[in-house]
Design a protein around this motif. Structure first.
Motif, PDB file in Angstrom:
ATOM      1  N   ASN A  42       0.803  -1.224   0.000  1.00 16.22           N
ATOM      2  CA  ASN A  42       0.000   0.000   0.000  1.00 16.22           C
ATOM      3  C   ASN A  42       0.837   1.276   0.000  1.00 16.22           C
ATOM      4  O   ASN A  42       0.345   2.342   0.375  1.00 16.22           O
ATOM      5  CB  ASN A  42      -0.937   0.008   1.220  1.00 16.22           C
ATOM      6  N   SER A  43       2.113   1.165  -0.419  1.00 14.60           N
ATOM      7  CA  SER A  43       2.983   2.351  -0.417  1.00 14.60           C
ATOM      8  C   SER A  43       2.438   3.446  -1.328  1.00 14.60           C
ATOM      9  O   SER A  43       2.537   4.628  -1.032  1.00 14.60           O
ATOM     10  CB  SER A  43       4.395   1.966  -0.873  1.00 14.60           C
ATOM     11  N   LEU A  44       1.875   3.010  -2.451  1.00 11.13           N
ATOM     12  CA  LEU A  44       1.220   3.976  -3.332  1.00 11.13           C
ATOM     13  C   LEU A  44      -0.211   4.129  -2.823  1.00 11.13           C
ATOM     14  O   LEU A  44      -1.059   3.281  -3.084  1.00 11.13           O
ATOM     15  CB  LEU A  44       1.229   3.466  -4.780  1.00 11.13           C
ATOM     16  N   ASP A  45      -0.452   5.204  -2.067  1.00 11.91           N
ATOM     17  CA  ASP A  45      -1.796   5.357  -1.511  1.00 11.91           C
ATOM     18  C   ASP A  45      -2.791   5.771  -2.604  1.00 11.91           C
ATOM     19  O   ASP A  45      -2.409   6.195  -3.689  1.00 11.91           O
ATOM     20  CB  ASP A  45      -1.815   6.319  -0.314  1.00 11.91           C
ATOM     21  N   HIS A 331       5.808   8.061  -7.263  1.00 11.12           N
ATOM     22  CA  HIS A 331       5.636   6.723  -6.688  1.00 11.12           C
ATOM     23  C   HIS A 331       6.704   6.465  -5.618  1.00 11.12           C
ATOM     24  O   HIS A 331       7.902   6.466  -5.909  1.00 11.12           O
ATOM     25  CB  HIS A 331       5.757   5.678  -7.804  1.00 11.12           C
ATOM     26  N   PRO A 332       6.294   6.222  -4.368  1.00 11.08           N
ATOM     27  CA  PRO A 332       7.270   6.058  -3.276  1.00 11.08           C
ATOM     28  C   PRO A 332       8.246   4.902  -3.509  1.00 11.08           C
ATOM     29  O   PRO A 332       9.436   5.013  -3.214  1.00 11.08           O
ATOM     30  CB  PRO A 332       6.392   5.779  -2.043  1.00 11.08           C
ATOM     31  N   THR A 333       7.757   3.784  -4.057  1.00 12.87           N
ATOM     32  CA  THR A 333       8.645   2.628  -4.268  1.00 12.87           C
ATOM     33  C   THR A 333       9.651   2.908  -5.370  1.00 12.87           C
ATOM     34  O   THR A 333      10.798   2.466  -5.306  1.00 12.87           O
ATOM     35  CB  THR A 333       7.824   1.353  -4.596  1.00 12.87           C
ATOM     36  N   ALA A 334       9.233   3.661  -6.386  1.00 15.14           N
ATOM     37  CA  ALA A 334      10.158   4.039  -7.470  1.00 15.14           C
ATOM     38  C   ALA A 334      11.298   4.894  -6.911  1.00 15.14           C
ATOM     39  O   ALA A 334      12.466   4.725  -7.287  1.00 15.14           O
ATOM     40  CB  ALA A 334       9.410   4.799  -8.566  1.00 15.14           C
ATOM     41  N   GLN A 335      10.952   5.773  -5.984  1.00 17.42           N
ATOM     42  CA  GLN A 335      11.988   6.625  -5.358  1.00 17.42           C
ATOM     43  C   GLN A 335      12.997   5.788  -4.578  1.00 17.42           C
ATOM     44  O   GLN A 335      14.200   6.034  -4.637  1.00 17.42           O
ATOM     45  CB  GLN A 335      11.321   7.652  -4.438  1.00 17.42           C
ATOM     46  N   VAL A 336      12.504   4.762  -3.876  1.00 17.50           N
ATOM     47  CA  VAL A 336      13.413   3.886  -3.121  1.00 17.50           C
ATOM     48  C   VAL A 336      14.267   3.055  -4.086  1.00 17.50           C
ATOM     49  O   VAL A 336      15.452   2.839  -3.847  1.00 17.50           O
ATOM     50  CB  VAL A 336      12.636   2.979  -2.137  1.00 17.50           C
ATOM     51  N   ALA A 337      13.676   2.618  -5.207  1.00 17.35           N
ATOM     52  CA  ALA A 337      14.433   1.846  -6.205  1.00 17.35           C
ATOM     53  C   ALA A 337      15.602   2.670  -6.748  1.00 17.35           C
ATOM     54  O   ALA A 337      16.717   2.157  -6.903  1.00 17.35           O
ATOM     55  CB  ALA A 337      13.516   1.403  -7.339  1.00 17.35           C
ATOM     56  N   VAL A 338      15.353   3.930  -7.017  1.00 20.29           N
ATOM     57  CA  VAL A 338      16.423   4.831  -7.491  1.00 20.29           C
ATOM     58  C   VAL A 338      17.494   4.974  -6.411  1.00 20.29           C
ATOM     59  O   VAL A 338      18.702   4.926  -6.687  1.00 20.29           O
ATOM     60  CB  VAL A 338      15.850   6.211  -7.898  1.00 20.29           C
ATOM     61  N   LYS A 339      17.039   5.096  -5.166  1.00 18.43           N
ATOM     62  CA  LYS A 339      17.978   5.207  -4.036  1.00 18.43           C
ATOM     63  C   LYS A 339      18.837   3.944  -3.919  1.00 18.43           C
ATOM     64  O   LYS A 339      20.037   4.018  -3.632  1.00 18.43           O
ATOM     65  CB  LYS A 339      17.195   5.445  -2.739  1.00 18.43           C
TER      66      LYS A 339
END
Length: 425
Positions: A42-45, A331-339
């Motif tokens: 549910n990271s993408l609300d 997208h929060p998960t996309a940001q973490v993937a880049v990180k």
């Protein structure tokens, strides 16, 4: 990202998803908050989802994994990959393991130049108009760059133009290409805005009518390249090298084979594009158009045998990915993937993605040229069926082993074996 970290893991698949995430978080320097983003479906609300596309009714979740063993330009990476297809991540990791024994992958790029096209029609003297447009290059650049002062401030903006006269079903057309350095953005919005802005001036100087004004996904000035050398000993001998080169020759010569060969490349590329919130359709269309640029559809990779008898591979393809704007920033998960990748520029991200594509391709053609593609697939398919049947843990492993060894990979058989096991208890 810590330069000393090692992306080579033994028995990673034996860990639980939580343990794998802990390992990946330590490698990539992720916070507890980052870990929660990855592990939660549910990271993408709903509010963010509702603002990403139209008519939103829910969210659709895919598995996120990490590709292991990657060394690219002397630096180790864990590669975030989002896919529904079994065997892809394992195959890429396996190929990266073979490549790392000889230094891994080395990459380069042509920069971040995107093309915007302006279609000019109803011009009686198209070749004369073409030369006139070139004469006005500095004015055209000025009009375009006024539209994006921020891009220009950071060193980007329109840098050059190209004019083509093409024959069409409706006669000759003048096509203007604006070449724009979009830096760390994918750049669609920037180049489209510039094309719209300069169209009236082009109409004025040519007497024609500006029709379509849109970017091209055939980003020939935004290429990513990767290369690798895999020792013949690593592959199991020079005979395997020869088999792989022969398999590649088939793909290079025959579009029916090349389509599947390139699909195998995209099996590695698209999961990373998706994980980082980039446009999968733009990358697919650019890749396949580039594979056809000679007028014949062919392989995006090359595989050769060098003077030492080792396997050498290369890939070159358009890689219009960005780090700013679009889903990457929402997208929060996309940001973490880049990180997780620790990339500092869009071109670096593109190079990593190209290296993953090369690894994926090597894994696929090695499997095809040696034991055939079904063996690995069969094991993963058996695992999926055993899961559907309700098997878990050691029981699952036992059922998978039996189905594969007997080459009887069916749901009914998995259910039958599970029943037998439960009866034995």
């Amino acid at each position: 990202m810590n330069e000393m970290k090692n992306s080579s893991y033994s028995g990673f698949y034996k860990l639980s998803p939580e343990e794998r995430l802990a390992e990946a978080a330590e490698f990539c320097g992720l916070s507890e908050e980052d870990k929660a983003v990855i592990s939660s479906g549910n990271s993408l609300d709903m509010d963010k989802a509702d603002h990403m596309i139209e008519n939103v009714i829910g969210r659709f979740t895919l598995p996120m994994a990490v590709g292991l063993n990657f060394t690219i330009n002397g630096k180790d990476y864990l590669i975030p990959m989002v896919s529904e297809e079994p065997s892809v991540v394992a195959a890429a990791s396996n190929a990266a393991k073979m490549a790392r024994e000889n230094g891994g992958f080395y990459t380069s790029n042509t920069g971040a130049i995107m093309i915007a096209q302006i279609q000019l029609i109803d011009i009686p003297d198209p070749n004369f108009a073409k030369i006139k447009i070139y004469e006005n290059k500095s004015k055209i650049i000025e009009i375009c760059n006024e539209k994006d002062p921020t891009l220009v401030k950071f060193g980007g903006g329109m840098e050059d133009l190209e004019v083509r006269v093409i024959d069409t079903l409706q006669g000759k057309m003048v096509i203007v290409h604006l070449k724009v350095n979009t830096l760390d953005a994918m750049g669609a919005n920037a180049v489209n805005t510039m094309a719209e802005a300069v169209a009236p001036f082009l109409e004025e100087i040519t007497g024609g009518k500006a029709y379509l004004r849109i970017l091209s996904n055939l980003a020939v000035h935004r290429l990513a390249r990767a290369r690798t050398v895999i020792k013949k000993e690593t592959l199991g001998g020079e005979e395997i090298v020869d088999k792989i080169v022969t398999a590649y020759a088939f793909a290079a010569a025959d579009p029916f084979r090349a389509a599947t060969h390139n699909k195998g490349i995209m099996n590695g590329i698209i999961p990373v594009v998706l994980a980082t919130g980039n446009d999968t359709r733009a990358i697919e269309s650019g890749a396949h158009a580039y594979a056809s640029i000679s007028g014949k559809y062919t392989s995006l990779t090359t595989w050769e045998k060098n003077a030492d008898g080792d396997l050498v591979g290369t890939i070159e393809l358009p890689m219009a990915v960005g780090l700013v704007g679009g889903a990457t920033k929402i997208h929060p998960t996309a940001q973490v993937a880049v990180k997780m990748l620790g990339v500092k520029s869009a071109t670096e991200l593109g190079e990593i993605i190209a290296a993953v594509g090369l690894a994926q391709n090597m894994a696929a053609i090695k499997a095809l040229a040696t034991e055939g593609i079904q063996r690995g697939h069969m094991s993963l398919h058996a695992r999926n069926l055993a899961t559907v049947a309700g098997a878990k843990g050691e029981v699952m492993e036992e059922i998978v082993k039996k189905m594969v060894s007997e080459k009887n990979v069916r749901l009914e058989y998995a259910q039958e074996l599970l029943k037998e096991y439960e009866n034995r208890k």
